[in-house]
Scaffold this motif. Structure first.
Motif, short mmCIF file in Angstrom:
data_model
loop_
_atom_site.label_atom_id
_atom_site.label_comp_id
_atom_site.label_asym_id
_atom_site.label_seq_id
_atom_site.Cartn_x
_atom_site.Cartn_y
_atom_site.Cartn_z
N ILE A 179 0.83 -1.21 0.00
CA ILE A 179 0.00 0.00 0.00
C ILE A 179 0.86 1.25 0.00
CG2 ILE A 179 -1.67 1.31 1.38
CD1 ILE A 179 -2.93 -1.30 2.19
N ALA A 180 1.95 1.25 0.73
CA ALA A 180 2.78 2.45 0.82
C ALA A 180 3.36 2.83 -0.53
CB ALA A 180 3.91 2.22 1.83
N ASP A 182 1.92 2.00 -3.49
CA ASP A 182 0.88 1.95 -4.52
C ASP A 182 0.44 3.37 -4.84
OD1 ASP A 182 -1.22 1.43 -6.21
OD2 ASP A 182 -2.08 -0.16 -4.96
N HIS A 189 -5.42 7.24 2.10
CA HIS A 189 -5.45 5.79 2.27
C HIS A 189 -4.10 5.29 2.78
CE1 HIS A 189 -7.11 1.76 0.54
NE2 HIS A 189 -6.50 1.58 1.70
N ARG A 190 -3.02 5.78 2.21
CA ARG A 190 -1.69 5.35 2.64
C ARG A 190 -1.39 5.83 4.06
NH1 ARG A 190 -0.55 6.85 -2.81
NH2 ARG A 190 0.40 8.81 -2.09
#
Length: 510
Positions: A179-180, A182, A189-190
């Motif tokens: 996620i970090a 992406d 979100h991150r």
């Protein structure tokens, strides 16, 4: 020499015959050749070695390993589905789905949401507190990753985690392995992922061919990771069964809500205000939808009619019968309420003619509070009659006792019902407590012990609360049923009395 042919069997190829002679030995390899087997060397149990000297597994070993893996997966799925099948409530089923899914995909935390398109979706978290769920709610929609027709049809809350799920009909999951890193996700979100300490996620729609899409689940990894192909296959198989199980729970919950709403609409929306008497009521609905009811209606000349009762059976039909019975009793009470025996006799005749397959209990009391009596020096008067119903309880500073009523059969049990009425005169400050038999049954005691327990609960009402009918019914209910607000679905499922309705109606005379 030729080998004789074996006879053919229809549909079966004959097995190959054993060779009649051994094959000739291969030509000897030159001395010093590494491929030359040493006759004195022991046989390698792992099979031949490759040119690099590494042992290669035999073909049957590969098949056995694969079969062992398949059997292990089947056993795991069977155990998890059996545990899910034993859950008796929707909340328990959701928690079990999250626990099973976390073990299958190798995650530690997650959340599942059902009916996201409804006004109040059901959301349950695993390893996530309320504050964590609140942070997740602040994640904005990941618009770069959304495609028309592919977003999860959810509200502006937890549905944000499922923006890029495939459209309905496709049950594939979506993984965010890092996620970090992406760039397709929003910065918020991150940031939330970093604050909550998860580095990857795997989202899966809860969907089946029969139930359609009823929700979605997401599992969160502490570090960047994603499930393997084998894990995705297993969680997909488990998801198919879990979706059907959750859909059945949703249907059952919707049916219970409908019955509860119908029953609440058929009962009084508020209690009347009559001079000289104060009223209070507690009603706990059972999950099966019983037919217990109560009523309080003002009558001419300042009088008051009080009634409690119940019909046999459960479910929507019992609730409908309860509504018809209560409406009929109100009409009879207005016409001839001063004579409770006549009211119940008319009700019994109506029940026997219109619903011969049902029986019912009822208790009707005609009350003349002291404030309604114009004769000086006269107190309150209550005339009551019962048909198979539990006797009311008088609660005061100087006495706590049951009203002595004649023993009578329920309505619909005899060809013609009639029983004498009873007249009592409650003193100022005393309370007349009516109740349903569900209150006694839910204790799990025998009837004798349940009656004694009810009397003890009434006698333990604090002295300061004796003039407050609301405090009286609350104290009695909590003393008799300490867990009255708990979900009784588990007790109702095994056929116990935990699913019965509970009614407490108190009239305090001033």
């Amino acid at each position: 020499m030729t080998t004789p042919h074996l006879p053919k069997v229809a549909g079966i190829n004959p097995p190959l015959p054993a060779p009649s002679h051994t094959p000739p030995p291969s030509s000897a390899a030159p001395s010093g050749d590494p491929a030359t087997p040493d006759p004195s060397a022991p046989a390698d149990p792992h099979g031949p070695a490759d040119p690099d000297g590494l042992a290669l597994p035999a073909p049957n070993a590969l098949v056995q390993d694969r079969l062992a893996g398949w059997i292990s997966d089947l056993v795991t799925l069977q155990e998890l589905t059996e545990r899910l099948a034993r859950t008796a409530s929707l909340d328990a089923a959701l928690h079990e789905v999250l626990r099973a899914g976390s073990s299958l995909v190798g995650a530690r935390r997650g959340l599942v949401t059902l009916q996201p398109g409804q006004e109040r979706p059901t959301t349950v978290g695993l390893g996530l507190g309320r504050a964590d769920l609140g942070h997740i709610e602040t994640i904005p929609h990941d618009t770069p990753a959304r495609r028309e027709g592919h977003e999860f049809p959810g509200p502006d809350s937890y549905g944000r985690l499922f923006d890029d799920l495939p459209p309905a009909g496709s049950r594939a999951g979506v993984a965010h392995p890092d996620i970090a890193a992406d760039e397709g996700l929003t910065a918020r979100h991150r940031d939330v992922a970093a604050r909550l300490g998860y580095g990857a996620s795997y989202a899966l729609p809860l969907e089946s061919e029969a139930a359609g899409r009823i929700g979605a689940a997401v599992w969160l990894y502490d570090e960047p990771a994603e499930p393997s192909g084998r894990q995705r296959h297993l969680i997909g198989l488990y998801r198919d069964y879990a979706t059907e199980h959750l859909a059945r729970h949703l249907e059952l919950a919707a049916a219970r809500d409908a019955v509860t709403t119908l029953r609440e609409e058929l009962l009084p929306s508020r209690l009347p205000r009559i001079a000289g008497v104060r009223l209070a009521v507690r009603h706990r609905s059972g999950p099966l939808g019983g037919g217990d009811w109560y009523d309080a209606l003002p009558l001419p000349e300042g009088a008051l009619g009080l009634a409690v009762g119940g019909v046999t059976g459960s479910g929507p039909s019992a609730v409908a019968a309860m509504g018809r019975l209560r409406a009929s009793l109100r009409a009879y009470a207005v016409m001839e309420g001063e004579d409770p025996v006549a009211v119940l006799s008319d009700l019994e005749l109506l029940l026997r003619l219109t619903e011969p397959a049902r029986a019912a209990t009822a208790l009707f009391a005609y009350c003349e509070p002291a404030g309604a009596d114009r004769t000086a020096g006269r107190g309150s008067k209550v005339v009551l009659a019962g048909a198979g119903h539990c006797p009311p309880l008088i609660i005061g500073e100087h006495r706590v006792e049951y009203v002595e009523t004649s023993l009578s059969a329920p309505l619909g049990m005899l060809a013609c019902w009639e029983a004498p009425s009873v007249e009592i005169e409650p003193a100022p400050g005393e309370t007349l407590l009516f109740y349903s038999d569900g209150l006694l049954h839910r204790t799990g005691d025998t009837m004798d012990r349940a009656f004694a327990r009810l009397r003890s609960a009434a006698a333990s009402v604090p002295r300061a609360a004796l003039r407050d009918p609301d405090a009286i019914v609350e104290h009695v209910l909590r003393t008799m049923l300490p867990s009255a607000d708990d979900d009784d679905a588990d007790e109702a499922a095994d056929g116990s009395h935990g699913g019965e309705d509970v009614v407490l109606l108190a009239a305090h005379f001033e």
